[in-house]
Design an enzyme around this catalytic site. Structure first.
Site, PDB file in Angstrom:
ATOM      1  N   ARG A 237       0.721  -1.082  -0.073  1.00 21.54           N
ATOM      2  CA  ARG A 237      -0.022  -0.101  -0.202  1.00 21.54           C
ATOM      3  C   ARG A 237       0.777   1.219   0.103  1.00 21.54           C
ATOM      4  NH1 ARG A 237      -3.476  -2.851  -1.802  1.00 21.54           N
ATOM      5  NH2 ARG A 237      -5.631  -3.277  -0.662  1.00 21.54           N
ATOM      6  N   GLU A 266      -3.057   7.545  -5.549  1.00 19.20           N
ATOM      7  CA  GLU A 266      -3.160   6.616  -6.824  1.00 19.20           C
ATOM      8  C   GLU A 266      -3.991   7.344  -7.857  1.00 19.20           C
ATOM      9  OE1 GLU A 266      -3.676   2.481  -5.525  1.00 19.20           O
ATOM     10  OE2 GLU A 266      -1.747   2.336  -5.016  1.00 19.20           O
ATOM     11  N   HIS A 285      -0.390   0.297  -9.783  1.00 19.41           N
ATOM     12  CA  HIS A 285      -1.339  -0.812  -8.973  1.00 19.41           C
ATOM     13  C   HIS A 285      -1.869  -1.984  -9.729  1.00 19.41           C
ATOM     14  CE1 HIS A 285      -3.581  -1.177  -5.169  1.00 19.41           C
ATOM     15  NE2 HIS A 285      -3.230  -2.308  -5.660  1.00 19.41           N
TER      16      HIS A 285
HETATM   17  C1  8YV Z   1      -7.021  -5.241  -6.161  1.00 18.41           C
HETATM   18  C2  8YV Z   1      -5.274  -5.156  -4.330  1.00 18.41           C
HETATM   19  O1  8YV Z   1      -6.905  -5.609  -7.465  1.00 18.41           O
HETATM   20  O2  8YV Z   1      -6.309  -7.039  -3.417  1.00 18.41           O
HETATM   21  C3  8YV Z   1      -5.787  -5.997  -3.209  1.00 18.41           C
HETATM   22  O3  8YV Z   1      -5.715  -5.724  -2.018  1.00 18.41           O
HETATM   23  O4  8YV Z   1      -4.764  -3.976  -3.963  1.00 18.41           O
HETATM   24  C4  8YV Z   1      -5.625  -5.193  -5.633  1.00 18.41           C
HETATM   25  O5  8YV Z   1      -5.008  -6.270  -6.191  1.00 18.41           O
HETATM   26  C5  8YV Z   1      -7.577  -3.776  -6.087  1.00 18.41           C
HETATM   27  O6  8YV Z   1      -7.557  -3.169  -4.578  1.00 18.41           O
HETATM   28  C6  8YV Z   1      -8.982  -3.854  -6.589  1.00 18.41           C
HETATM   29  O7  8YV Z   1      -9.958  -3.992  -5.729  1.00 18.41           O
END
Ligand code: 8YV
Length: 325
Positions: A237, A266, A285
Site C-alpha cells: 500500500r 493513486e 497498481h
Molecule cells: C485489487 C489489491 O485488485 O487485492 C488487493 O488488496 O490491492 C488489488 O490487487 C484492487 O484493490 C481492486 O479491488
C-alpha cells in the site's frame, strides 16, 4: 437479496451472480462520487466492492441495511472491521488467488529497477539517444547471491522469497509481527529485527497488511538505516511510504533504487520527482492484474456473495465474530 457492485468484474464472477436468490445492480458509471456510491449502497443487502471506497463509521451510519461486504481485494485497510463487527456486518476478501500475480509484480519491479529498465524504455520511446555501447553508462546491478529482506512474511512475501531463491539464490531475512517457523525452514529464512533487516538487505520488499499505524513508516529514519546499494520495493500500500523522504534518500544516494506498484495518492501525480529518477520504476497498481488472478478474484468474491445469500458462512470471511454472533 439486493447486491450492489460498483464496477463490472470478470465474467466468471458475473456468471455465479446469475442466481435466483440474487438481484444484482451494477453502477451506471465506474466513477461514482461518494454520495452516489452511498445511495447505491443504501439500497443493498450486500455490497460487492472493487477498489478503495471507504467503509468507515459514516458508511455504516448511512447504510444500516447492509448486512455483508464482499471485497474484490485481499487488502481490507479501507474497511473499519471493528465497526463492521459491532454492527454484525460480515466482511470477506479474496486471499490466495492473487498471490502469484502480486509476487510476480514485486519480482518484476526488482528486476526493472536493478537494470534501470523503466527509465531506458522511456528513453527509447521518446527518441532520446542512449549512450549505446558506452562501457560506463546504464549500469545496473546483479542480484545473484544477494540478500532479500521481506517486511511482512505472509503468502505474497513467501512467494516473492521463493522466486528470489530460485532465480538468484538470494538469502532471505524477514521481519514480521509473528515468527513463522515453517517458512523459516522451507525458505531457510532468518527472522531479524527491523534494524537488522534494513542494515543487511540488498532488496527490501514490503508485503505486510497496511493499517493507519503504519502510515509513512518507511521515512527518512528508516531509509537512513538501509544500504547504499539497496533496492526498495512496495507492492502493498502507498500509505507505507513517505514519498518525499524516499526521493531525498534516492538523490542523496542513501539508497539505490525503488520499485513501486502502489503510491499515495493513486495514480501517482505525474509531477512527482520520483518519476524523473533512472533507478525508479512506478507501476499503476497492477499487482493482481492478470487474467488468471482477476478471474479467480471475481469467482471468489461472487462465491462469498452466494454463500451469504444462501445463509452459509462466507468462505473467506475476515470477521468471523460478526458471523457467529
Ligand atoms: C485489487 C489489491 O485488485 O487485492 C488487493 O488488496 O490491492 C488489488 O490487487 C484492487 O484493490 C481492486 O479491488
Amino acid at each position: 437479496m439486493n447486491v450492489f457492485l460498483n464496477k463490472p468484474i470478470p465474467e466468471p464472477g458475473l456468471q455465479l451472480l446469475r442466481d435466483p436468490k440474487i438481484n444484482l445492480t451494477i453502477a451506471h458509471t465506474t466513477k461514482l462520487s461518494r454520495s452516489e456510491w452511498l445511495s447505491y449502497c443504501q439500497m443493498a443487502d450486500v455490497v460487492l466492492n472493487v477498489g478503495k471506497n471507504n467503509f468507515d463509521k459514516d458508511f455504516f451510519d448511512q447504510c444500516p441495511n447492509v448486512k455483508a461486504i464482499c471485497l474484490f481485494s485481499v487488502g481490507y485497510d479501507h474497511v473499519d472491521i471493528s465497526e463492521a463487527s459491532k454492527r454484525k456486518v460480515t466482511v470477506s476478501n479474496t486471499p490466495d488467488v492473487l498471490t502469484n500475480a502480486t509476487s510476480d509484480t514485486a519480482f518484476l519491479l526488482m528486476l526493472m529497477v536493478s537494470r534501470l529498465a523503466g527509465y531506458n524504455l522511456e528513453k527509447v520511446k521518446s527518441g532520446i539517444r542512449n549512450p549505446v555501447y558506452d562501457p560506463v553508462a546504464n549500469l545496473g546491478q546483479e542480484l545473484y547471491g544477494k540478500t532479500l529482506g521481506i517486511f511482512g512474511l505472509g503468502r505474497i512475501g513467501i512467494e516473492m522469497a521463493k522466486k528470489c531463491i530460485n532465480a538468484y539464490g538470494m538469502n532471505v531475512l524477514y521481519h514480521n509481527r509473528r515468527r513463522n517457523p515453517e517458512a523459516e525452514q522451507s525458505l531457510n529464512a532468518s527472522y531479524v529485527s527491523m534494524d537488522i533487516l534494513l542494515a543487511k538487505s540488498d532488496v527490501v520488499s514490503i508485503h505486510a497488511n497496511y493499517s493507519e499505524d503504519s502510515y509513512r513508516l518507511f521515512n527518512n529514519q528508516l531509509f537512513r538505516k538501509m544500504k547504499p546499494n539497496a533496492i526498495f520495493i512496495n507492492t502493498a500500500r502507498g500509505g507505507f511510504v513517505d514519498e518525499a523522504d524516499l526521493y531525498k534518500a534516492l538523490v542523496s544516494k542513501t539508497i539505490w533504487g525503488a520499485g513501486l506498484d502502489v503510491s499515495d495518492p493513486e495514480p501517482m501525480n505525474t509531477a512527482s520527482d520520483l518519476l524523473s529518477l533512472p533507478t525508479v520504476c512506478v507501476l499503476p497498481h497492477i499487482g493482481s492484474a492478470t487474467i488468471e488472478a482477476r478471474n479467480k478474484m471475481a469467482e471468489l468474491a461472487a462465491q462469498n456473495v452466494i454463500d451469504f445469500a444462501h445463509g452459509k458462512k462466507m468462505r473467506t470471511c475476515i470477521n468471523m465474530e460478526a458471523h457467529d454472533s
